[in-house]
Scaffold this active site. Structure first.
Site, PDB file in Angstrom:
ATOM      1  N   GLU A  51      79.226  83.609  26.035  1.00  0.00           N
ATOM      2  CA  GLU A  51      79.150  82.158  25.845  1.00  0.00           C
ATOM      3  C   GLU A  51      79.293  81.516  27.211  1.00  0.00           C
ATOM      4  O   GLU A  51      80.026  82.006  28.064  1.00  0.00           O
ATOM      5  CB  GLU A  51      80.267  81.672  24.916  1.00  0.00           C
ATOM      6  CG  GLU A  51      80.289  80.149  24.798  1.00  0.00           C
ATOM      7  CD  GLU A  51      81.172  79.618  23.680  1.00  0.00           C
ATOM      8  OE1 GLU A  51      82.074  80.348  23.233  1.00  0.00           O
ATOM      9  OE2 GLU A  51      80.955  78.462  23.271  1.00  0.00           O
ATOM     10  N   CYS A 247      81.294  77.964  20.205  1.00  0.00           N
ATOM     11  CA  CYS A 247      81.270  76.526  19.912  1.00  0.00           C
ATOM     12  C   CYS A 247      80.123  75.819  20.618  1.00  0.00           C
ATOM     13  O   CYS A 247      79.704  74.734  20.209  1.00  0.00           O
ATOM     14  CB  CYS A 247      82.589  75.895  20.315  1.00  0.00           C
ATOM     15  SG  CYS A 247      83.960  76.453  19.296  1.00  0.00           S
ATOM     16  N   ASN A 378      77.993  79.111  13.876  1.00  0.00           N
ATOM     17  CA  ASN A 378      79.051  79.822  14.600  1.00  0.00           C
ATOM     18  C   ASN A 378      80.315  79.873  13.755  1.00  0.00           C
ATOM     19  O   ASN A 378      80.430  80.697  12.872  1.00  0.00           O
ATOM     20  CB  ASN A 378      79.314  79.162  15.955  1.00  0.00           C
ATOM     21  CG  ASN A 378      80.537  79.755  16.655  1.00  0.00           C
ATOM     22  OD1 ASN A 378      80.709  80.974  16.662  1.00  0.00           O
ATOM     23  ND2 ASN A 378      81.406  78.930  17.196  1.00  0.00           N
ATOM     24  N   GLU A 379      81.248  78.953  13.983  1.00  0.00           N
ATOM     25  CA  GLU A 379      82.489  78.956  13.185  1.00  0.00           C
ATOM     26  C   GLU A 379      82.421  77.805  12.196  1.00  0.00           C
ATOM     27  O   GLU A 379      83.062  76.769  12.387  1.00  0.00           O
ATOM     28  CB  GLU A 379      83.699  78.800  14.093  1.00  0.00           C
ATOM     29  CG  GLU A 379      84.083  80.076  14.793  1.00  0.00           C
ATOM     30  CD  GLU A 379      85.307  79.936  15.685  1.00  0.00           C
ATOM     31  OE1 GLU A 379      85.735  78.793  15.975  1.00  0.00           O
ATOM     32  OE2 GLU A 379      85.825  80.974  16.113  1.00  0.00           O
TER      33      GLU A 379
END
Ligand code: AHR
Length: 662
Positions: A51, A247, A378-379
């Site tokens: 990331e 994120c 993603n989350e």
């Protein structure tokens, strides 16, 4: 517990790790059944997660040394200063006559006193690291404005002002032209600056200023990347690379979500965007953190190809980060997100004459890349995720059935959000579910049996982000200690034992710039010249290099326990088909040496030369730029009986034993 067989004394002397079988009455015992191999261990089992956090891309993996070389940051002069000493110039960022339409801003440097000089200085990413004698290529676009003539010179300058290298870029024409030169510094300097000096009369417009090592990897896409960091990645032997986040995929708002289509094509056409980590971690602000996308989706795929890793892109699913705004794309407007997913598969794997495959071909890679895995979100959590995940997953599966779809189980490994999503996944049936966990080392030690009871008929598991935190999640005091790495190793034995359920796992985050990080701990730390792997890096590397092809049933008994009753010695066993070896991964998380009595059923008894790799250190030991190998593997050979032996496990140690067993 079965009593290990006794070895001839002469064989037992071969290694300090081997204990006389007479001590077999004490200590834990491991029984491995080599005659009954279990699940295959997926080649993707141990991978990496990249990331753009901690200056992981711009200022990190990206080889470019100039910050804001296109003057496209919102503050067009960020990274640049007008040199005051002896200078006679003015500078302004303008957008009326760009060199390249897609990069509208340019810097106009005006020479106020006839002859000049006027100089602009770029600070790089917390300095510019240069090594003595290394060739660097400087290039830029320039055009003269006004009376002229204007001459340009490029220099690398040490903090005290000494010029380390200089080269003429020649007279500047009145129409935009590219100018380039080579700079070879005469000394090594981690914090150099780059200076552009204009002499003559009038003004010069400047754009697309670039400085990077000249000896770049010639493969398409790879030349943009910093070779030593690619080397560390390569050494990890990742089975897959998950990218671009994290994120960062989601964005604080949908406007700054990661949109892969803006990251391909000529680098100067990729619009600059704020990096969400710029101001996300309030106690570690980095106001100069922007994404130029010099590392874009083409480069990610090229990197995966170079590493031999399966690409695993994660796409935004119409949701901004739920820790921030949680902004949602209305369901009836989700189509562009569905299309982005379909187009991505075509970009990566479509024929060179297909609409998106031709974009890849134009970037220098007519042959398809691999793309067998795709993460949607993603989350994320809640029904809003399920509603958005489902149509995207359905569309991709319908058109590209071979693509394994990965769904998110949220940000935590066991909470209401996690349970809700797993319940939904029973019917949504993604191929793989992405679980995340940042927790204390004790969590990892206590959860090595987490997957023993998982449903074998549901989706597979991807432990997509995990790392033991020496302090607490997002604390700047977290350190990459050996205690953390050892807890991760213990946990990884549980992942490997359950390789029929767990098919992928990755530590997170991957990279951190020592002077510009937001999040710690991280796998690899670097500055402008150096890089080192943390103890966790060595754990990841050893597990990947000693992955094995099939799980072997392994029963551990008599292990010492913690006050909570959880074991503190851990083991996994695998078989390497090609090498004909049994691989034992053994973790002793106690402060005492442990003698592990190993019996391997299904192999012929007899002496074999085994390779024993050990990582051990004091729990608070760390690696650093000055001591990059303070915690590093030691390899030795020892003769032992393939069917029965006693291994001395040092305190706080990961031991990997490879025992020939054809
Ligand atoms: O790895 C750092 C962050 O942790 C990732 O961006 C996110 O997915 C997780 O919350």
């Amino acid at each position: 517990m079965t009593t290990p067989r006794r070895l001839p004394a002469a064989l037992l002397l071969a290694s300090a790790l081997l204990a006389p079988a007479a001590r077999a009455a004490d200590g834990p015992a491991l029984v491995v059944d080599a005659g009954r191999p279990g699940a295959p261990i997926a080649p993707t089992m141990w991978g990496a997660f990249f990331e753009d956090i901690n200056f992981g891309a711009d200022g990190g993996l990206v080889a470019e040394r100039i910050k804001n070389g296109a003057f496209e940051f919102p503050d067009g002069m960020m990274g640049w200063t007008l040199e005051p000493d002896g200078g006679t110039g003015r500078v302004e960022v303008r957008a009326d006559a760009p060199a390249v339409a897609a990069s509208p801003h340019v810097a106009r440097l005006t020479i106020d006193a006839a002859g000049g000089p006027a100089a602009l200085v770029n600070e790089g990413f917390r300095g510019i690291g240069v090594k003595a004698g290394t060739r660097h290529r400087v290039s830029l676009r320039a055009r003269a404005e006004g009376a002229g003539p204007v001459h340009l010179r490029a220099e690398l300058v040490a903090p005290g002002g000494r010029v380390l290298a200089g080269a003429e870029l020649g007279p500047v024409p009145s129409a935009w032209a590219e100018r380039s030169a080579e700079l070879v510094p005469d000394a090594t300097e981690p914090k150099a600056a780059f200076r552009l000096v204009a002499t003559g009369r009038g003004a010069v417009d400047l754009d697309l200023v670039s400085l990077r090592p000249a000896a770049a990897d010639p493969r398409p896409g790879m030349g943009a990347l910093r070779a030593d960091l690619v080397g560390l990645l390569d050494d990890l032997r990742p089975g897959f690379l998950r990218f671009p986040g994290g994120c960062i995929v989601e964005g604080r708002t949908l406007a700054n979500r990661y949109d892969w289509k803006r990251t391909i094509g000529p680098p100067e056409s990729r619009p600059v965007m704020i990096n969400r980590w710029n101001d996300e971690i309030k106690h570690r602000p980095t106001p100069d953190y922007f994404q130029t996308f010099a590392l874009g989706f083409f480069e990610y795929f090229a990197l995966c190809e170079a590493l031999g890793a399966e690409p695993l892109p994660i796409l935004n699913c119409g949701m901004a980060c739920q820790f921030n705004t949680g902004e949602l794309v209305p369901l009836d407007q989700l189509n562009p997100f569905v299309q982005d997913a379909l187009d991505l598969v075509e970009f990566a794997t479509g024929p060179a004459d297909s609409p998106w495959g031709s974009r890849r071909a134009a970037m220098g890679h007519p042959a398809p890349f691999k793309l067998n895995y795709l993460g949607i979100g993603n989350e994320q959590w809640g029904p809003q995720y399920v509603e958005r995940y489902a149509p995207i997953a359905r569309a991709v599966k319908a058109k590209y059935p071979h693509v394994q779809i990965i769904a998110s189980a949220g940000p935590a490994p066991a909470d209401e959000r996690f349970r809700y999503l797993w319940e939904q996944f029973r019917t949504l049936a993604p191929d793989i579910v992405d679980e995340h966990c940042y927790a204390a080392p004790s969590w990892f030690l206590d959860n090595t049996r987490r997957y023993d009871d998982y449903d074998r008929s549901g989706p597979k598991v991807f432990m997509g982000e995990y790392a033991a935190q020496s302090d607490r999640t997002v604390s700047p005091n977290n350190r990459n200690t050996w205690a953390c790495a050892l807890a991760e190793a213990a946990y990884m034995t549980g992942l490997e034992r359950n390789a029929d359920v767990v098919v992928m796992a990755a530590y997170a985050p991957l990279f951190a710039h020592a002077d510009a990080w937001q999040w710690t701990p991280d796998l690899i730390w670097f500055d402008n010249l150096r890089a080192y792997g943390t103890p966790s890096y060595h754990v990841q590397r050893l597990f990947a290099r000693h992955r094995g092809d099939r799980v072997l049933p392994a029963t551990l008994s008599g292990t010492p326990t913690a006050p909570n009753g959880q074991p503190r010695v851990y083991a996994a066993a695998a078989r390497d088909d090609a090498a004909g070896e049994i691989i034992l991964k053994l973790v002793n998380a106690t402060a005492r040496p442990q003698t592990l009595h190993v019996r391997v059923d299904g192999v012929k008894a007899g002496p074999r030369v085994a390779t024993l790799t050990t990582l051990s250190a004091a729990p608070d030991a760390v690696n650093s730029f000055d001591q990059p190998q303070a915690v590093a593997p030691r390899v030795r050979q020892a003769t032992l009986d393939a069917a029965a032996s006693s291994l001395d496990l040092p305190p706080h140690a990961l031991t990997i034993a490879r025992i020939p067993a054809r």
